[in-house]
Motif scaffolding. Structure first.
Motif, PDB file in Angstrom:
ATOM      1  N   GLU A  34       0.876  -1.259  -0.189  1.00 56.27           N
ATOM      2  CA  GLU A  34      -0.049   0.061   0.034  1.00 56.27           C
ATOM      3  C   GLU A  34       0.799   1.456   0.066  1.00 56.27           C
ATOM      4  N   MET A  35       2.102   1.122   0.688  1.00 55.21           N
ATOM      5  CA  MET A  35       2.968   2.550   0.753  1.00 55.21           C
ATOM      6  C   MET A  35       3.754   2.735  -0.784  1.00 55.21           C
ATOM      7  N   SER A  36       4.035   1.079  -1.114  1.00 56.83           N
ATOM      8  CA  SER A  36       4.601   1.193  -2.359  1.00 56.83           C
ATOM      9  C   SER A  36       3.468   2.142  -3.683  1.00 56.83           C
ATOM     10  N   ALA A  37       2.694   1.708  -3.334  1.00 58.30           N
ATOM     11  CA  ALA A  37       0.970   2.829  -4.749  1.00 58.30           C
ATOM     12  C   ALA A  37       1.049   3.316  -4.428  1.00 58.30           C
ATOM     13  N   ARG A  38       0.414   3.947  -3.161  1.00 55.85           N
ATOM     14  CA  ARG A  38       0.797   5.429  -2.588  1.00 55.85           C
ATOM     15  C   ARG A  38       1.771   6.160  -2.651  1.00 55.85           C
ATOM     16  N   LEU A  39       2.862   5.588  -3.067  1.00 53.72           N
ATOM     17  CA  LEU A  39       3.970   6.349  -2.760  1.00 53.72           C
ATOM     18  C   LEU A  39       3.716   6.730  -4.804  1.00 53.72           C
ATOM     19  N   GLY A  40       4.051   5.925  -5.691  1.00 53.51           N
ATOM     20  CA  GLY A  40       3.667   5.647  -7.388  1.00 53.51           C
ATOM     21  C   GLY A  40       2.891   6.779  -7.778  1.00 53.51           C
ATOM     22  N   ILE A  41       1.376   6.629  -7.048  1.00 52.71           N
ATOM     23  CA  ILE A  41       0.589   7.283  -7.638  1.00 52.71           C
ATOM     24  C   ILE A  41       0.209   8.913  -6.984  1.00 52.71           C
ATOM     25  N   ILE A  42       1.069   8.759  -5.973  1.00 52.30           N
ATOM     26  CA  ILE A  42       1.430  10.698  -6.023  1.00 52.30           C
ATOM     27  C   ILE A  42       2.725  11.113  -6.247  1.00 52.30           C
ATOM     28  N   THR A  43       3.220  10.627  -6.535  1.00 56.32           N
ATOM     29  CA  THR A  43       4.882  11.187  -6.540  1.00 56.32           C
ATOM     30  C   THR A  43       4.930  10.890  -8.534  1.00 56.32           C
ATOM     31  N   GLN A  44       4.041   9.786  -9.111  1.00 55.23           N
ATOM     32  CA  GLN A  44       4.799   8.931 -10.880  1.00 55.23           C
ATOM     33  C   GLN A  44       5.254   8.805 -10.964  1.00 55.23           C
ATOM     34  N   GLN A  45       6.115   8.284  -9.580  1.00 52.89           N
ATOM     35  CA  GLN A  45       7.870   7.487 -10.168  1.00 52.89           C
ATOM     36  C   GLN A  45       7.471   6.171  -8.907  1.00 52.89           C
ATOM     37  N   GLY A  46       8.561   6.188  -9.756  1.00 49.16           N
ATOM     38  CA  GLY A  46       8.882   4.446  -9.168  1.00 49.16           C
ATOM     39  C   GLY A  46       9.757   4.886  -7.233  1.00 49.16           C
ATOM     40  N   VAL A  47       9.734   3.631  -6.612  1.00 47.01           N
ATOM     41  CA  VAL A  47      10.884   3.632  -5.759  1.00 47.01           C
ATOM     42  C   VAL A  47      12.057   3.860  -6.005  1.00 47.01           C
ATOM     43  N   ALA A  48      12.573   3.293  -6.909  1.00 48.33           N
ATOM     44  CA  ALA A  48      13.711   3.482  -6.562  1.00 48.33           C
ATOM     45  C   ALA A  48      14.435   5.326  -7.461  1.00 48.33           C
ATOM     46  N   ASP A  49      13.749   5.627  -8.029  1.00 49.49           N
ATOM     47  CA  ASP A  49      13.490   6.965  -8.268  1.00 49.49           C
ATOM     48  C   ASP A  49      13.397   8.284  -7.088  1.00 49.49           C
ATOM     49  N   VAL A  50      12.318   8.135  -6.318  1.00 47.18           N
ATOM     50  CA  VAL A  50      11.911   8.703  -5.422  1.00 47.18           C
ATOM     51  C   VAL A  50      13.081   8.643  -4.577  1.00 47.18           C
ATOM     52  N   ILE A  51      13.922   7.621  -4.527  1.00 43.44           N
ATOM     53  CA  ILE A  51      14.570   7.370  -3.708  1.00 43.44           C
ATOM     54  C   ILE A  51      16.260   8.549  -3.759  1.00 43.44           C
ATOM     55  N   LYS A  52      16.448   7.775  -4.778  1.00 40.33           N
ATOM     56  CA  LYS A  52      17.090   8.123  -5.610  1.00 40.33           C
ATOM     57  C   LYS A  52      17.823  10.109  -5.731  1.00 40.33           C
ATOM     58  N   GLN A  53      16.355  10.716  -5.847  1.00 44.03           N
ATOM     59  CA  GLN A  53      16.192  12.254  -5.405  1.00 44.03           C
ATOM     60  C   GLN A  53      16.267  12.578  -4.238  1.00 44.03           C
ATOM     61  N   GLU A  54      15.923  11.625  -3.107  1.00 43.79           N
ATOM     62  CA  GLU A  54      15.773  11.923  -1.668  1.00 43.79           C
ATOM     63  C   GLU A  54      17.557  12.047  -0.966  1.00 43.79           C
TER      64      GLU A  54
END
Length: 397
Positions: free
Chosen positions: A51-71
């Motif tokens: 659910e966390m992964s899905a919420r992250l995908g919808i809100i950011t429109q990115q993959g998990v690795a993309d967001v990790i790379k940014q943060e």
């Protein structure tokens, strides 16, 4: 119907592979209904993380690795984490792909016999290749949803045929017991359900299907119901294995053969269809997940049609067919992948929980206190799984 059903079912398809079928079979044979609670726990943990992964995908429109790379701001930490992700998922999925295709092959052997067994891996590989190469997201989703429905019905019907004891099932689910020598079986059930690559696959697939924050509720319902369905299927396999007289079982096809004398050819065919569906869905989702991870780690911004994206899943799929067709068991690669995944699962769980609390990423959709408490509990579980996975490879205990 397909507007409401989506990535959650693909995640369920990904975790119910031949490894899950085998782990559930062995748990049922050795301990009966006693470890159903462990599967229920696994399913609840999977729902929370996915659910966390899905919420992250919808809100950011990115993959998990993309967001990790940014943060991750510190360059060496960022490269270390991304390198671990890339190695664990891409090399790991390549090592395990032979097992996925092998599971589907066993299913075909149960249905059609052994006469053409040598050709089954190639046939399965070609089917997966055609679907990934010529299909778009909608095609992939519909085919995999259909296979999951087929798989679910097959395993559920097989479980019902054996005439299980409903009260014992409920007791096994809600009254936890720890049978002697059952620790490894519990770890196997949790480890085969809480799968690292599904976190990356889910966020990427969700952002492919839904583009608006208004779809968050639909995505959450899809996640919960699909993973619950996956859990019910896994429990059905445990229940089936519990209710057979022959306890000399080492894999799912031994289970099918044991069912045949009591319940006729129907049980064998239902088991074969279920195993085929479990194998081929995982044989499709594993290369797909590897391609999405490579896409995020290298910053390609590619889609299913991109040549680089296709190259990754082609390599994974090709290695799976090659290993199985020539009866090659890349033991050292598999051991390396187990160690990498043992490290990756708790690292990703910790990073995911950290990101899910960042208002700068998720705004009003960040984690609640209850989600954080559940997340911390799951991190403790993933640390246990990770340590056990690594020590098992090195034979420490």
């Amino acid at each position: 119907m397909f507007k409401k059903i989506g990535p959650g079912v693909l995640v369920a398809a990904a975790f119910i592979g031949p490894g899950t079928v085998t782990a559930c079979t062995l748990a049922g044979v050795a301990f009966g209904y006693a470890l159903l609670w462990a599967m229920l726990l696994s399913v609840l943990a999977t729902i929370v993380l996915q659910e966390m992964s899905a919420r992250l995908g919808i809100i950011t429109q990115q993959g998990v690795a993309d967001v990790i790379k940014q943060e991750l701001r510190v360059p060496w930490i960022k490269h270390l984490v991304l390198g671990t992700i890339l190695v664990a998922i891409v090399i790991g999925n390549a090592a395990y792909e032979g097992g996925n295709i092998g599971g589907a092959t066993l299913g075909l052997e149960a249905i059609f016999g052994h006469e053409f067994s040598d050709y089954y891996p190639l046939i399965i590989g070609l089917c997966a290749f055609a679907l990934l190469y010529f299909g778009n997201y909608q095609t992939l989703e519909r085919v995999l949803v259909s296979l999951v429905i087929l798989m679910s019905l097959s395993f559920l019907v097989t479980a019902v045929i054996t005439g299980p004891d409903v009260m014992e099932i409920l007791k096994g689910m809600f009254v936890p017991t720890f049978p002697t020598e059952g620790t490894l079986a519990v770890i196997a059930l949790v480890g085969t359900t809480v799968v690292p690559y599904n976190l990356f696959l889910h966020a990427s697939l969700v952002s492919e299907k839904w583009k608006s924050k208004n779809d968050l509720g639909t995505a959450q319902r899809d996640t919960v119901w699909a993973i619950l369905l996956g859990g019910i299927v896994s429990m059905a396999i445990i229940i089936t294995a519990t209710n057979i007289p022959d306890k000399e079982i080492t894999d799912a096809m031994d289970l099918a053969r044991s069912l045949e004398p009591l319940y006729g050819d129907a049980a064998k065919y239902f088991m074969g269809i279920g195993l085929f569906a479990a194998g081929i869905t995982s044989a499709i989702t594993a290369p797909l997940a590897a391609a999405y991870v490579a896409n995020s780690c290298f910053g390609w911004k590619a889609n299913l049609r991109d040549k680089r994206f296709k190259t990754v899943w082609m390599i994974i799929l090709g290695l799976g067919v090659f290993f199985l067709s020539f009866d090659i068991k890349p033991i050292e690669v598999i051991k390396f992948a187990q160690v990498a995944n043992g490290i990756l699962l708790p690292v990703i769980a910790i990073l995911l929980l950290w990101i899910m609390n960042k208002s700068s990423v998720l705004g009003a959709h960040k984690n609640t206190r209850l989600q954080n408490i559940l997340g911390l509990g799951i991190i403790a579980l993933t640390l246990l799984l990770g340590v056990k996975s690594i020590t098992k490879v090195f034979g420490l205990f």
